[in-house]
Design a protein around this motif. Structure first.
Motif, short mmCIF file in Angstrom:
data_model
loop_
_atom_site.label_atom_id
_atom_site.label_comp_id
_atom_site.label_asym_id
_atom_site.label_seq_id
_atom_site.Cartn_x
_atom_site.Cartn_y
_atom_site.Cartn_z
N TRP A 190 4.00 -16.08 0.36
CA TRP A 190 3.36 -14.31 -0.09
C TRP A 190 3.20 -13.95 1.08
N ILE A 236 -1.57 -9.57 -5.06
CA ILE A 236 -1.96 -10.69 -6.22
C ILE A 236 -3.21 -11.30 -5.71
N ASP A 281 1.81 -7.02 -9.82
CA ASP A 281 1.11 -7.73 -9.27
C ASP A 281 0.65 -8.95 -10.58
N HIS A 282 -0.14 -9.89 -9.33
CA HIS A 282 -0.52 -10.85 -10.13
C HIS A 282 -1.49 -11.52 -10.13
N TYR A 297 -8.80 -5.80 -7.11
CA TYR A 297 -7.54 -5.27 -7.93
C TYR A 297 -8.07 -4.26 -8.99
N THR A 345 6.69 -14.91 -7.80
CA THR A 345 6.62 -13.84 -7.56
C THR A 345 7.37 -13.24 -6.32
N PHE A 401 -3.57 -15.13 -9.99
CA PHE A 401 -3.57 -16.09 -10.06
C PHE A 401 -4.44 -17.34 -9.31
N HIS A 423 3.12 -9.61 -0.19
CA HIS A 423 2.13 -9.05 -0.85
C HIS A 423 0.91 -9.64 0.04
N LEU A 439 -2.96 -10.11 -0.59
CA LEU A 439 -3.80 -11.35 -1.19
C LEU A 439 -5.59 -10.49 -1.35
#
Length: 296
Positions: free
Chosen positions: A253, A4, A228-229, A266, A223, A231, A258, A260
């Motif tokens: 999370w 995330i 993958d996200h 990413y 989630t 935010f 996840h 972070l």
């Protein structure tokens, strides 16, 4: 382990001075990385009051307590008070975030001016605004910015092209479901867009019984899958009154497993050959007034 990417939009002087340090402390406690995107010119937040006639705007502000989150003084900037120069008055707070190890980038020069005008403006206006933010960023940080995230997810074709001109490899200027390479009239640009994939706090607060006590649960339900996200949070909201809700979200999370990360992390995990192309498009997002950049 799904990632995330945490993208923090900083819109105001108050958000830079108060919300940003608060968020940094929360993120450090959670051992989370993130990208802070700064507004670097004048704070004209009061100009946003002109949006009162936009469909859906009054409904949104009634749900999110704008006065409580932003403060009366901030809402007077550009109306009854001169707009303070954020990049000059809060440069030390910006550099402190860089020095703490967080990625920093450009949000905008003048948040309200960009948000309310860029869609219809020409190339000269667009490049002038973006150049002002680029120069101020370099002045504050002594280095070029690595990334960009547009105010209000508002862009135009010239703005997307300027990101390529700067040589940025990635940005997050719209909403969508996954990384893509933006196209203008069928021609792909070089950089990769990593759109916001999750709703923001202010889009879901006050909807279907969601309040500060259960908003973290609402996001965590989205989630629970292993994908993958990106935010987007705001220094003026999650960095201040909504900080307890955001801390619960960070804990959740972590419990979900996840990772972070910052936008740079990413992007580094992507395979450019697998990133699809998509035309620049406009559309609506639930809980937000007006149209914004969306992934088709």
């Amino acid at each position: 382990m799904a990632r995330i990417a945490l993208k923090i939009d900083v819109d105001t002087l108050r958000g830079t001075r108060e919300g940003v340090p608060n968020l940094a402390r929360m993120l450090e406690r959670a051992r989370a990385r993130a990208t802070f995107l700064f507004s670097l010119g004048p704070d004209h937040t009061g100009w946003a009051l002109r949006r009162v006639f936009r469909p859906g705007f009054l409904k949104k502000v009634s749900r999110t307590s704008v006065v409580e989150h932003y403060g009366i003084k901030t809402l007077m900037y550009g109306v009854l008070l001169p707009g303070p120069d954020i990049g000059r008055r809060a440069a030390s707070q910006m550099r402190a975030i860089r020095d703490a190890g967080f990625e920093c980038g450009i949000h905008t020069w003048d948040h309200v001016l960009w948000h309310d005008n860029v869609r219809e403006r020409d190339k000269d206006w667009t490049v002038d605004q973006m150049t002002a933010s680029y120069r101020r960023y370099a002045e504050v940080f002594g280095a070029p910015p690595p990334t960009h995230g547009a105010a209000g997810w508002q862009m135009n074709p010239y703005a997307f092209e300027q990101i390529d001109t700067w040589g940025m490899l990635y940005a997050s200027d719209g909403r969508g479901h996954g990384p893509y390479r933006p196209c203008i009239d069928g021609e792909p640009l070089r950089h990769i867009q990593m759109p916001t994939t999750l709703p923001t706090f202010d889009e879901v607060l006050g909807v279907d019984g969601i309040d500060e006590s259960n908003i973290a649960d609402r996001l965590l339900a989205l989630t629970a899958d292993d994908r993958d996200h990106v935010f987007t949070l705001h220094a003026e909201l999650e960095g201040q009154k909504l900080a307890p809700s955001f801390e619960r979200l960070l804990d959740g999370w972590r419990a979900q497993g996840h990772q972070l990360v910052a936008m740079a992390d990413y992007h580094a995990a992507l395979d450019p050959a697998q990133v699809p192309h998509a035309e620049i498009a406009w559309g609506e997002v639930p809980g937000r007034s007006g149209e914004l950049i969306v992934q088709p």
